[in-house]
Design a protein around this motif. Structure first.
Motif, PDB file in Angstrom:
ATOM      1  N   GLU A 293       0.813  -1.209   0.000  1.00 23.15           N
ATOM      2  CA  GLU A 293       0.000   0.000   0.000  1.00 23.15           C
ATOM      3  C   GLU A 293       0.848   1.262   0.000  1.00 23.15           C
ATOM      4  O   GLU A 293       2.049   1.222   0.287  1.00 23.15           O
ATOM      5  N   ASN A 294       0.183   2.352  -0.370  1.00 21.80           N
ATOM      6  CA  ASN A 294       0.823   3.658  -0.303  1.00 21.80           C
ATOM      7  C   ASN A 294       2.064   3.735  -1.197  1.00 21.80           C
ATOM      8  O   ASN A 294       3.162   4.031  -0.742  1.00 21.80           O
ATOM      9  N   VAL A 295       1.880   3.420  -2.474  1.00 18.33           N
ATOM     10  CA  VAL A 295       2.985   3.577  -3.434  1.00 18.33           C
ATOM     11  C   VAL A 295       2.578   4.563  -4.530  1.00 18.33           C
ATOM     12  O   VAL A 295       1.399   4.807  -4.748  1.00 18.33           O
ATOM     13  N   GLN A 296       3.567   5.115  -5.182  1.00 20.62           N
ATOM     14  CA  GLN A 296       3.352   5.887  -6.405  1.00 20.62           C
ATOM     15  C   GLN A 296       3.565   4.910  -7.561  1.00 20.62           C
ATOM     16  O   GLN A 296       4.707   4.548  -7.881  1.00 20.62           O
TER      17      GLN A 296
ATOM     18  N   ASP B  99       3.811  -1.277   3.851  1.00 22.22           N
ATOM     19  CA  ASP B  99       3.617   0.142   3.567  1.00 22.22           C
ATOM     20  C   ASP B  99       4.763   0.626   2.679  1.00 22.22           C
ATOM     21  O   ASP B  99       5.922   0.604   3.088  1.00 22.22           O
ATOM     22  N   GLY B 100       4.425   1.054   1.479  1.00 25.35           N
ATOM     23  CA  GLY B 100       5.455   1.538   0.548  1.00 25.35           C
ATOM     24  C   GLY B 100       5.964   2.922   0.896  1.00 25.35           C
ATOM     25  O   GLY B 100       6.912   3.403   0.282  1.00 25.35           O
ATOM     26  N   GLN B 101       5.339   3.559   1.866  1.00 29.89           N
ATOM     27  CA  GLN B 101       5.761   4.870   2.357  1.00 29.89           C
ATOM     28  C   GLN B 101       5.952   5.888   1.229  1.00 29.89           C
ATOM     29  O   GLN B 101       6.897   6.674   1.237  1.00 29.89           O
ATOM     30  N   GLY B 102       5.077   5.777   0.249  1.00 29.75           N
ATOM     31  CA  GLY B 102       5.114   6.771  -0.830  1.00 29.75           C
ATOM     32  C   GLY B 102       6.206   6.552  -1.861  1.00 29.75           C
ATOM     33  O   GLY B 102       6.403   7.403  -2.741  1.00 29.75           O
ATOM     34  N   ALA B 103       6.916   5.428  -1.784  1.00 29.43           N
ATOM     35  CA  ALA B 103       7.964   5.169  -2.788  1.00 29.43           C
ATOM     36  C   ALA B 103       7.337   4.871  -4.148  1.00 29.43           C
ATOM     37  O   ALA B 103       6.175   4.486  -4.240  1.00 29.43           O
ATOM     38  N   TYR B 104       8.129   5.048  -5.197  1.00 30.25           N
ATOM     39  CA  TYR B 104       7.681   4.674  -6.540  1.00 30.25           C
ATOM     40  C   TYR B 104       7.691   3.158  -6.666  1.00 30.25           C
ATOM     41  O   TYR B 104       8.656   2.505  -6.254  1.00 30.25           O
TER      42      TYR B 104
ATOM     43  N   THR C 192      12.984   5.244  -4.125  1.00 20.82           N
ATOM     44  CA  THR C 192      12.589   6.553  -3.588  1.00 20.82           C
ATOM     45  C   THR C 192      13.013   7.684  -4.515  1.00 20.82           C
ATOM     46  O   THR C 192      12.493   8.782  -4.420  1.00 20.82           O
ATOM     47  N   ASP C 193      13.920   7.384  -5.434  1.00 26.02           N
ATOM     48  CA  ASP C 193      14.414   8.438  -6.322  1.00 26.02           C
ATOM     49  C   ASP C 193      14.443   7.905  -7.754  1.00 26.02           C
ATOM     50  O   ASP C 193      15.207   6.999  -8.067  1.00 26.02           O
ATOM     51  N   LEU C 194      13.618   8.468  -8.600  1.00 25.20           N
ATOM     52  CA  LEU C 194      13.531   7.969  -9.980  1.00 25.20           C
ATOM     53  C   LEU C 194      14.803   8.280 -10.773  1.00 25.20           C
ATOM     54  O   LEU C 194      14.986   7.763 -11.871  1.00 25.20           O
ATOM     55  N   ASN C 195      15.657   9.124 -10.241  1.00 24.55           N
ATOM     56  CA  ASN C 195      16.905   9.400 -10.956  1.00 24.55           C
ATOM     57  C   ASN C 195      18.000   8.412 -10.583  1.00 24.55           C
ATOM     58  O   ASN C 195      18.999   8.287 -11.279  1.00 24.55           O
TER      59      ASN C 195
ATOM     60  N   PRO D 180      16.841   0.103  -5.954  1.00 23.21           N
ATOM     61  CA  PRO D 180      15.608  -0.225  -5.229  1.00 23.21           C
ATOM     62  C   PRO D 180      15.836  -0.484  -3.746  1.00 23.21           C
ATOM     63  O   PRO D 180      16.794  -1.149  -3.358  1.00 23.21           O
ATOM     64  N   SER D 181      14.928   0.060  -2.942  1.00 28.13           N
ATOM     65  CA  SER D 181      14.960  -0.259  -1.509  1.00 28.13           C
ATOM     66  C   SER D 181      14.338  -1.630  -1.272  1.00 28.13           C
ATOM     67  O   SER D 181      14.721  -2.334  -0.348  1.00 28.13           O
ATOM     68  N   HIS D 182      13.369  -1.996  -2.109  1.00 29.88           N
ATOM     69  CA  HIS D 182      12.702  -3.296  -1.985  1.00 29.88           C
ATOM     70  C   HIS D 182      12.585  -3.914  -3.374  1.00 29.88           C
ATOM     71  O   HIS D 182      12.239  -3.210  -4.328  1.00 29.88           O
ATOM     72  N   VAL D 183      12.842  -5.211  -3.455  1.00 28.04           N
ATOM     73  CA  VAL D 183      12.642  -5.931  -4.709  1.00 28.04           C
ATOM     74  C   VAL D 183      11.686  -7.094  -4.435  1.00 28.04           C
ATOM     75  O   VAL D 183      11.974  -7.956  -3.581  1.00 28.04           O
ATOM     76  N   PHE D 184      10.563  -7.087  -5.155  1.00 30.08           N
ATOM     77  CA  PHE D 184       9.615  -8.201  -5.060  1.00 30.08           C
ATOM     78  C   PHE D 184       9.721  -9.033  -6.325  1.00 30.08           C
ATOM     79  O   PHE D 184       9.700  -8.494  -7.437  1.00 30.08           O
ATOM     80  N   PHE D 185       9.841 -10.322  -6.160  1.00 32.41           N
ATOM     81  CA  PHE D 185       9.811 -11.226  -7.319  1.00 32.41           C
ATOM     82  C   PHE D 185       8.600 -12.128  -7.154  1.00 32.41           C
ATOM     83  O   PHE D 185       8.466 -12.824  -6.140  1.00 32.41           O
ATOM     84  N   GLU D 186       7.732 -12.093  -8.129  1.00 34.17           N
ATOM     85  CA  GLU D 186       6.488 -12.866  -8.068  1.00 34.17           C
ATOM     86  C   GLU D 186       5.785 -12.691  -6.729  1.00 34.17           C
ATOM     87  O   GLU D 186       5.325 -13.654  -6.117  1.00 34.17           O
ATOM     88  N   GLY D 187       5.779 -11.436  -6.279  1.00 34.42           N
ATOM     89  CA  GLY D 187       5.022 -11.093  -5.085  1.00 34.42           C
ATOM     90  C   GLY D 187       5.727 -11.320  -3.770  1.00 34.42           C
ATOM     91  O   GLY D 187       5.186 -11.012  -2.718  1.00 34.42           O
ATOM     92  N   LYS D 188       6.946 -11.856  -3.823  1.00 28.03           N
ATOM     93  CA  LYS D 188       7.680 -12.088  -2.579  1.00 28.03           C
ATOM     94  C   LYS D 188       8.819 -11.100  -2.447  1.00 28.03           C
ATOM     95  O   LYS D 188       9.577 -10.889  -3.405  1.00 28.03           O
ATOM     96  N   LEU D 189       8.956 -10.501  -1.262  1.00 32.87           N
ATOM     97  CA  LEU D 189      10.064  -9.584  -1.017  1.00 32.87           C
ATOM     98  C   LEU D 189      11.351 -10.408  -0.967  1.00 32.87           C
ATOM     99  O   LEU D 189      11.509 -11.276  -0.110  1.00 32.87           O
TER     100      LEU D 189
END
Lengths: 587, 587
Positions: free
Chosen positions: B25-28, B65-70, B339-342, B346-355
């Motif tokens: 939740e809470n992602v861009q 919580d994605g904390q507003g990350a992309y 958190t930064d598109l430039n 990645p702070s988090h990587v999900f593969f097939e739904g698993k962190l």
């Protein structure tokens, strides 16, 4: 797909080992891959583009001077039902080719409902020698309303999988969202079988939003051609559906959608063009896919972008970009020459390297296909149809009774459910012609059950006689509307005699008739003759008092058991949203 | 591809009939279909995205919580050879996943040359439980130089067609233009068989222009990853080839190509990113595909566009857009939070739904696969290797003779053909260590022929000892360079003892050794250990006087029989452009 021998010939020709069939010189090449327009020549051998190198010198049997015209790829109609034109494939070529459409992606659900896989095969064979290409979106709903209608054929998941293996099959045709949202397993099997073959699933997300749209897309749907508003278009892209922007006879979406795309600066790589259903007269007057393109350009879209929507974008979508959609080496040489990128009426149309149309007309009219006898004889009545066939006995003994009426909605395919009081005479419910409450009936015409569904309709405006038609979506039984049972019977029997078609009768006489013997849906005649015939039929309907702009088109859609509020099949009256049979009489 | 059951589960979960595994939740949401970025939530069940509707409320076992990350789709490497990393699939996961690469399109030509279809199967099985995806570009050239080298396996057209039927196979791997331009039928069959399966053919149009490029494209090739200049890129697009923009360890094309694309305002819908060959150390220092993306953004490309090149564009190219490349319903839930598109680390990587990775590190290191014993034992010598194995008898009786020398070219893969005068002693031609003219040999290592090819090379700079390596492109026999025959023999025998790998020996002693037992190409050790091991090996080579930055990498490419001017195989010295064996001695 190309064979080894075909690839070898192309390669060897490029190496100078064979002479090209054609050099199309002095053109401005519209290159949809690089996004550039530049002067070049196009070399063709055996239907394939051999080279577009501006500097290469290859021998060619024929040289055509493009005189500096733009060379653009042949247009692709990403979704259309061609049976609705009433034209045979050969007659259709006369209309779409001069406008530059060289490939149609056809959902042949009409002929499939009549004749199943064999019907599809007949259509494919009939187009084999024609100068355009038909790619098949395999019909997903044959029948459309299982358990509520009799059709000539049923394509279950097993049958669909077999058809999907044909090389001409590129997708599963527009899948109704309710099949997904109600988790109907047969349709999920059809989707899975299609994806397993690396083919795509066409959508039909009419009126769906929010989570329903997410669920629909999540099943593996790839596109939607039912967007009407820019919000709908945006919502489809968001869930990963590509959008086919439609400009048909009645559904005209280019204006709003292209304007919205430009205004919101939306990406265009997931957009295509289609016509869905476009009447012959409209194709002739306006154009076909070239009309979508030029309309988009008038609205401010870059010509290169608009042309991509009509060519490479569709080719990529159907995973055919190695075959069609661009003027690049190895692709089929479908090429249009146009002198004005804003108008897009081609002066020359090449199909697979052969000049087939020039200045708005075919070079040679296409000779008629040999249709197998059985496809010309699909209209069978199990029982004789007489005026008694349409009797509607009342349940009680009152002199009047309350009944449901299918109420036409102006210019729309949907209808409303109304209720009225009708007289009962000799135990039978009578129509009320003065109030425009007419009988509508659907007569099973595959010789299977002899079923006749009867109900009431308001909106046709007939003050005498009856109209019948053997195209009634999607089951294509004979639909008939009339002021009296005897004329209704004659109208149906006339269509039966003609092995399908349209009829208008009055007081026991046939005013006009038009035969559609190919599957009971299409005419073997030329497009001119068909257009004239339809005009005569519509005139006859008007003489009977009908006020609708296209009486027979309305008739063909009014019985649909999948468009709210009500439908009518040979089983009887149907509550569409409940997907069940209901009584005409309200007790 | 999804099964019926999988589709049903996704649909039913969206309808609320099952509980989701994850709510992110809470992602861009970075939506590569609509080109928009907007706040949303992502629901996942059984590896698939169920919904991205911002308003829907579905239950989920876990909420993050994605904390507003992309939230952006997992990156796709459109073309790479992973054997060159020396890492096993499990060790590679440690390097690429933290950088956000969740799918690699791998041309497994190295393992295929060693072990054929069985080798490919081993790799596929070894990746089965790993948190990234490998898609196969079926190697088109096994062997690369038929008739001029011994390989462990041969994939003829029939064999390639069988592999192409595997669900993991998406394309025919980079096809050498000479095979098309010389109309070699076996390769045209491979192309035809691939297209017939609705799969694509990867190109390798290195240095080709004009009509040659047209002919190459006309055979059915779909892409090129060898563009170095913007003119090359433009010329590829013009002939209908999509372009994979490469940033590997040595081939660094992003700067020039992306700058050119922006300057010339070229369309980006036919562009993708790849690494081709990238060393582990470089991946760790710079990143993987995320490095291509962030470099493109630094050069001025819109982040959305650059991200599309790394995601949906590749997915579409390989006809997998219904599976990967976007965060949309029904697709596999490969998701990166940044958190930064430039920057795109990645702070988090999900593969097939698993962190699976967080803040630059895997959450759990991947356990080692069980490799079958035979793939760990592929290095077989038919005959014992001794110093006599490398003897080069002179033809005449003179004290000196003129010989060809493979001359290294600084920082390039190509070499030059030089000639020098060498001493003859006891009838044998001697190297000249003081002039850096060393012996180079290739020892057949599949236990088939016992062949040893011997020639001379200049540029390694060894003043003593010998270096051997069992990765020698593309045949992967044992290649050895040395100052004397005895050390060369020891170096080869050491690699043999280790069942493949690298060795450095001097004066009869092994200075350093590193085993690569998986097919003689890859290590079962961790990426840290492999990097350390390579450093030790390079240090040992430097102690022997070698001045090259990557001695073993140079050694692995110097013998290539397909890169001009000369190559060396177990058959002997090869004139690459003539594609034939030549004598070392010039008489």
């Amino acid at each position: 797909m190309r064979t080894f021998e075909e690839i070898k010939t192309t390669v060897e020709t490029g190496l100078g080992k064979h002479i090209c069939d054609l050099k199309l010189e002095n053109v401005q090449l519209v290159n949809v891959f690089s996004g550039e327009i530049y002067p070049s020549n196009i070399f063709v051998k055996d239907s394939r583009i051999v080279s577009i190198d501006p500097d290469v010198k290859l021998e060619a049997v024929e040289v055509i001077d493009g005189q500096g015209a733009y060379a653009i790829p042949g247009f692709i109609d990403a979704h259309m039902h061609f049976e609705s034109t009433m034209l045979s494939p050969e007659a259709l070529s006369n209309e779409i080719l001069p406008h530059g459409t060289t490939t149609i992606c056809a959902d042949l659900m009409e002929i499939a409902n009549v004749a199943g896989a064999e019907g599809l095969e007949v259509m494919l064979r009939s187009i084999e020698d024609l100068p355009y290409r038909m790619i098949i979106e395999v019909p997903s709903r044959v029948p459309t309303a299982p358990g509520l209608e009799t059709t000539g054929a049923i394509l279950d998941a097993h049958e669909v999988a077999k058809i999907m293996d044909w090389p001409e099959s590129v997708s599963l045709g527009e899948l109704d969202p309710s099949k997904i949202l109600f988790v109907q397993e047969e349709y999920l099997h059809k989707v899975a079988d299609t994806l397993a073959r690396r083919k795509i699933v066409n959508g039909h997300a009419i009126g769906r939003h929010g989570q329903e749209l997410n669920v629909y897309a999540s099943s593996g749907i790839s596109d939607d051609h039912e967007c009407v508003t820019i919000d709908e278009l945006t919502s489809r892209l968001r869930v990963g559906l590509k959008v086919m922007i439609r400009e048909g006879s009645t559904e005209r979406n280019v204006d709003e959608l292209i304007s919205g795309v430009l205004e919101h600066n939306l990406p265009t790589d997931n957009l295509m063009f289609c016509t869905d259903d476009k009447q012959v007269q409209d194709i002739r007057n306006e154009g076909h896919i070239n009309y979508n393109v030029s309309k988009a350009i008038k609205l401010g879209m870059e010509p290169m972008t608009a042309i991509k929507l009509a060519t490479i974008n569709s080719a990529k979508h159907f995973r055919l970009e190695d075959e069609i959609g661009s003027i690049t080496p190895g692709r089929l040489a479908d090429i249009l020459l146009v002198t004005d990128l804003n108008k897009l009426e081609p002066s020359h149309v090449f199909f697979e390297g052969k000049l087939v149309a020039q200045e708005g007309a075919l070079l040679e009219s296409c000779h008629s296909s040999e249709y197998p006898a059985w496809i010309l004889d699909t209209v069978k009545l199990k029982n004789p149809i007489t005026d008694q066939s349409f009797a509607l006995p009342a349940k009680g003994t009152n002199k009047t009774t309350k009944v449901r009426v299918i109420d036409l909605v102006d210019k729309q395919i949907i209808n409303r459910s109304a209720s009225v009081i009708l007289a009962v005479s000799n135990g039978l419910i009578e129509p009320s012609v003065s109030e425009d409450i007419l009988k509508l009936a659907v007569v099973e015409r595959y010789g299977k059950t002899g079923g006749v569904g009867v109900a009431f309709v308001r909106g046709f405006g007939l003050d005498k006689g009856a109209l019948a038609y053997s195209m009634s979506h999607d089951h294509h039984n004979i639909v008939v509307v009339g002021t009296n049972d005897a004329d209704m019977a004659l109208a149906v029997n006339t269509v039966h005699e003609d092995k399908g078609g349209l009829s208008a009768v009055c007081n026991g006489e046939v005013l006009a008739r038009m035969s559609l013997p190919i599957g009971g849906l299409m005419s073997p005649l030329s497009s001119d003759d068909v257009m004239k015939g339809v005009e005569i039929m519509n005139d006859a309907a008007r003489k009977l008092g009908c006020t609708l702009p296209s009486p027979y088109m309305t008739l063909s859609f009014i019985s649909l058991p999948t468009v709210p509020a009500m439908g009518l099949t040979d089983f009887g009256l149907i509550d569409v949203l409940q997907h069940k049979l209901i009584e005409v009489e309200i007790i």
